[in-house]
Design a protein around this motif. Structure first.
Motif, PDB file in Angstrom:
ATOM      1  N   CYS A 173      36.851  33.520  36.845  1.00 23.08           N
ATOM      2  CA  CYS A 173      38.130  33.468  37.548  1.00 23.08           C
ATOM      3  C   CYS A 173      37.970  32.661  38.841  1.00 23.08           C
ATOM      4  CB  CYS A 173      38.588  34.884  37.863  1.00 23.08           C
ATOM      5  SG  CYS A 173      40.177  34.977  38.723  1.00 23.08           S
ATOM      6  N   ALA A 174      39.086  32.138  39.334  1.00 28.06           N
ATOM      7  CA  ALA A 174      39.068  31.384  40.591  1.00 28.06           C
ATOM      8  C   ALA A 174      38.603  32.235  41.762  1.00 28.06           C
ATOM      9  CB  ALA A 174      40.452  30.817  40.874  1.00 28.06           C
ATOM     10  N   CYS A 175      38.760  33.573  41.667  1.00 22.47           N
ATOM     11  CA  CYS A 175      38.343  34.460  42.755  1.00 22.47           C
ATOM     12  C   CYS A 175      36.835  34.699  42.756  1.00 22.47           C
ATOM     13  CB  CYS A 175      39.082  35.793  42.666  1.00 22.47           C
ATOM     14  SG  CYS A 175      38.454  36.925  41.402  1.00 22.47           S
ATOM     15  N   ASN A 191      29.863  35.321  29.358  1.00 21.09           N
ATOM     16  CA  ASN A 191      30.876  35.113  28.322  1.00 21.09           C
ATOM     17  C   ASN A 191      31.406  36.487  27.894  1.00 21.09           C
ATOM     18  OD1 ASN A 191      32.068  34.873  25.703  1.00 21.09           O
ATOM     19  ND2 ASN A 191      31.024  32.938  25.378  1.00 21.09           N
ATOM     20  N   PRO A 192      32.684  36.779  28.096  1.00 19.82           N
ATOM     21  CA  PRO A 192      33.185  38.132  27.819  1.00 19.82           C
ATOM     22  C   PRO A 192      33.112  38.524  26.347  1.00 19.82           C
ATOM     23  CG  PRO A 192      35.014  36.635  28.238  1.00 19.82           C
ATOM     24  CD  PRO A 192      33.756  35.879  28.576  1.00 19.82           C
ATOM     25  N   PHE A 193      33.020  37.545  25.446  1.00 27.19           N
ATOM     26  CA  PHE A 193      32.930  37.879  24.034  1.00 27.19           C
ATOM     27  C   PHE A 193      31.544  38.412  23.667  1.00 27.19           C
ATOM     28  CE2 PHE A 193      36.522  35.047  24.449  1.00 27.19           C
ATOM     29  CZ  PHE A 193      37.483  35.734  23.736  1.00 27.19           C
ATOM     30  N   ARG A 194      30.523  38.035  24.446  1.00 24.66           N
ATOM     31  CA  ARG A 194      29.218  38.664  24.286  1.00 24.66           C
ATOM     32  C   ARG A 194      29.313  40.154  24.590  1.00 24.66           C
ATOM     33  NH1 ARG A 194      24.260  36.352  25.631  1.00 24.66           N
ATOM     34  NH2 ARG A 194      23.643  38.521  25.923  1.00 24.66           N
ATOM     35  N   LEU A 200      34.184  37.555  36.901  1.00 19.23           N
ATOM     36  CA  LEU A 200      34.186  37.150  35.498  1.00 19.23           C
ATOM     37  C   LEU A 200      35.342  37.818  34.764  1.00 19.23           C
ATOM     38  CD1 LEU A 200      30.371  37.544  34.739  1.00 19.23           C
ATOM     39  CD2 LEU A 200      31.584  35.441  35.324  1.00 19.23           C
ATOM     40  N   PHE A 201      35.919  37.093  33.811  1.00 17.01           N
ATOM     41  CA  PHE A 201      36.988  37.652  33.002  1.00 17.01           C
ATOM     42  C   PHE A 201      36.454  38.724  32.055  1.00 17.01           C
ATOM     43  CE2 PHE A 201      39.207  33.470  33.724  1.00 17.01           C
ATOM     44  CZ  PHE A 201      40.302  34.004  34.375  1.00 17.01           C
ATOM     45  N   ASP A 202      37.287  39.716  31.768  1.00 14.77           N
ATOM     46  CA  ASP A 202      37.073  40.670  30.686  1.00 14.77           C
ATOM     47  C   ASP A 202      38.056  40.354  29.564  1.00 14.77           C
ATOM     48  OD1 ASP A 202      35.092  42.200  31.898  1.00 14.77           O
ATOM     49  OD2 ASP A 202      36.521  43.603  32.794  1.00 14.77           O
ATOM     50  N   VAL A 203      37.683  40.734  28.347  1.00 16.62           N
ATOM     51  CA  VAL A 203      38.648  40.721  27.258  1.00 16.62           C
ATOM     52  C   VAL A 203      39.445  42.020  27.346  1.00 16.62           C
ATOM     53  CG1 VAL A 203      39.022  40.639  24.777  1.00 16.62           C
ATOM     54  CG2 VAL A 203      37.137  39.330  25.797  1.00 16.62           C
ATOM     55  N   GLU A 204      40.744  41.903  27.493  1.00 10.46           N
ATOM     56  CA  GLU A 204      41.604  43.081  27.570  1.00 10.46           C
ATOM     57  C   GLU A 204      42.409  43.190  26.281  1.00 10.46           C
ATOM     58  OE1 GLU A 204      45.216  43.915  30.382  1.00 10.46           O
ATOM     59  OE2 GLU A 204      43.389  44.643  31.336  1.00 10.46           O
ATOM     60  N   HIS A 205      42.317  44.322  25.637  1.00 13.38           N
ATOM     61  CA  HIS A 205      42.933  44.530  24.327  1.00 13.38           C
ATOM     62  C   HIS A 205      44.209  45.361  24.413  1.00 13.38           C
ATOM     63  CE1 HIS A 205      39.179  43.331  22.192  1.00 13.38           C
ATOM     64  NE2 HIS A 205      38.576  43.916  23.209  1.00 13.38           N
ATOM     65  N   ALA A 220      44.937  40.274  22.493  1.00 16.03           N
ATOM     66  CA  ALA A 220      43.904  40.302  23.528  1.00 16.03           C
ATOM     67  C   ALA A 220      44.133  39.144  24.483  1.00 16.03           C
ATOM     68  CB  ALA A 220      42.517  40.205  22.902  1.00 16.03           C
ATOM     69  N   THR A 221      43.813  39.364  25.729  1.00 12.90           N
ATOM     70  CA  THR A 221      43.871  38.329  26.745  1.00 12.90           C
ATOM     71  C   THR A 221      42.599  38.415  27.584  1.00 12.90           C
ATOM     72  OG1 THR A 221      45.012  39.790  28.300  1.00 12.90           O
ATOM     73  CG2 THR A 221      46.392  38.389  26.910  1.00 12.90           C
ATOM     74  N   LEU A 222      42.354  37.363  28.365  1.00 16.00           N
ATOM     75  CA  LEU A 222      41.288  37.415  29.353  1.00 16.00           C
ATOM     76  C   LEU A 222      41.914  37.822  30.682  1.00 16.00           C
ATOM     77  CD1 LEU A 222      39.200  34.194  28.558  1.00 16.00           C
ATOM     78  CD2 LEU A 222      38.911  36.522  27.677  1.00 16.00           C
ATOM     79  N   ARG A 223      41.330  38.813  31.333  1.00 10.98           N
ATOM     80  CA  ARG A 223      41.887  39.315  32.580  1.00 10.98           C
ATOM     81  C   ARG A 223      40.783  39.521  33.606  1.00 10.98           C
ATOM     82  NH1 ARG A 223      43.142  44.001  35.343  1.00 10.98           N
ATOM     83  NH2 ARG A 223      45.177  44.003  36.385  1.00 10.98           N
TER      84      ARG A 223
END
Length: 423
Positions: free
Chosen positions: A22-24, A208-211, A27-32, A2-5
């Motif tokens: 993200c700098a843009c 928080n993407p883990f939520r 919010l990041f998503d968890v990508e599996h 998994a990564t944050l994307r």
């Protein structure tokens, strides 16, 4: 793996990253990268799995976050909530096949526990010693409980006025350092986001993407409840829009791994006094214009939702809708749910009010299969329930009240009161 994307610009960060924005600006998503799974894997765990796979979240760990060893999971056996059929509520909504997934029967009384088990487990894995949130109450209660279970310090920022006592008392009881902000939820959210940026604590709000990963399990579990036959609609209350984001992501992933072959439509229901998402929906999501939120449904009294962009994607992917209902409709729906013997806090009941409104407009057909998500327990907000039944809420239909009667301590007074009030 998994990564944050970032879904907007495609930027990536390792899953161990503690910065969720993200700098843009998105919010990041968890990508599996999912391992092969099937329905039988999850069905085999029902009633037979050892902790933490006996949790209604970690039962689906391959789709939630499988990198934690079992010993690292902070769980209070969340999930496993019932799916009710309430004939009186179905008749009220004008929908024949209407069910209710009652997330108020989680350990701290709300759906927040599903996301919190993942977010706090992730915080422990990252070496955090303190976790924090802004909250109208339910997140605070959940954070405090899971932090206590993990042996972490916890900090809660809540509005000084309007935070339901049932929720505030939980945060205090579980040991959270509770700070009451002289402002609304959005003011508290801005403060805690700023504090979290220096890395001194782990922020566990729904940005928080883990939520979001934990909250996806509501959808996985209701699909399993229905024998993996998707409903036509999933209707839910919408405040900070974390559930909208989570439900869209869950459906996207469930279809990608072959658990379902069609996607239900999502219906996000906001209170009329706190409906920035509905206004944006009507304008084809041209822009989000924050509002000063005011509604009896304190759990969704949010004027500047942080998961807005994620929620937009969820509605677009599911051909979903956003609709608002006023406080009178919410309280009327609450009476229907409460009188069915189930009970829920006001924000939860926006789901039934919204489903009824959509059915009356012909958006939801009488014969479609609909699941409403009830997000919080009746006892989360006892003040509003008591005010409703004492006839103390202005603009509320008097027939909704079940006014308590004071009597003298005599058998004649008792018989007289029953004679006047019972059919």
């Amino acid at each position: 793996m998994a990564t944050l994307r970032c879904p907007s610009c495609g930027a990536e960060s390792p899953a161990s990253e503690t910065r969720f924005e993200c700098a843009c600006g998105d919010l990041f998503d968890v990508e599996h990268v999912f391992r092969p799974v099937d329905r039988e894997l999850f069905d085999a765990r029902l009633g037979r799995a050892k902790p933490p796979l006996d949790s209604g979240v970690w039962r689906f760990r391959e789709l939630v976050y499988h990198r934690f060893p079992s010993s690292a999971v902070i769980s209070l056996r969340e999930g496993g909530t019932p799916l009710y059929r309430l004939p009186s509520a179905s008749a009220y909504a004008g929908i024949e096949e209407l069910s209710f997934k009652h997330e108020g029967l989680n350990p701290t009384g709300s759906f927040k526990d599903r996301g919190m088990t993942v977010a706090v487990s992730r915080a422990v894995a990252s070496g955090a010693r303190t976790v924090a949130c802004a909250s109208t109450g339910n997140t605070a209660a959940s954070l405090a409980a899971y932090a206590a279970a993990a042996g972490l310090a916890s900090v809660v920022l809540a509005p000084e006025r309007g935070t339901a006592l049932g929720k505030l008392s939980q945060a205090l009881a579980y040991g959270a350092r509770t700070l009451l902000v002289r402002g609304d939820f959005d003011a508290a959210m801005a403060l805690v986001r700023e504090l979290a940026r220096d890395g001194s604590l782990a922020l566990v709000n729904s940005l928080n993407p883990f939520r979001i990963e934990g909250q996806k399990s509501i959808v996985f579990e209701l699909l399993q409840d229905l024998g993996w036959e998707p409903p036509d609609w999933i209707v839910f209350p919408a405040g900070n829009l974390g559930n909208c984001a989570a439900f869209g992501k869950a459906l996207r992933e469930a279809r990608a791994v072959g658990l379902i072959d069609r996607t239900p439509r999502l219906a996000a229901v906001q209170a009329a006094g706190a409906a920035p998402f509905v206004r944006a929906f009507r304008a084809d999501f041209a822009a989000l214009e924050p509002v000063r939120a005011e509604t009896v449904a304190s759990a969704i009294r949010i004027g500047d939702p942080v998961s807005y962009r994620r929620a937009v994607r969820a509605l677009r992917e599911t051909q979903g809708v956003a609709i608002e209902v006023d406080d009178a409709a919410i309280l009327e729906a609450k009476r229907v749910i409460d009188r069915a013997g189930v009970g829920a806090e006001p924000a939860s009941c926006a789901a039934l009010a919204g489903a009824r409104k959509l059915a009356l407009r012909g958006v939801i057909d009488l014969h479609e299969r609909v699941v409403c998500v009830l997000t919080g327990h009746l006892l989360k907000d006892p003040e509003t329930t008591l005010a409703l039944h004492r006839g103390e809420l202005p603009g509320v239909e008097p027939s909704l009240a079940n006014v308590p009667i004071v009597i003298e301590p005599t058998i004649d007074a008792l018989r007289g009161a029953l004679r006047r009030t019972l059919p």
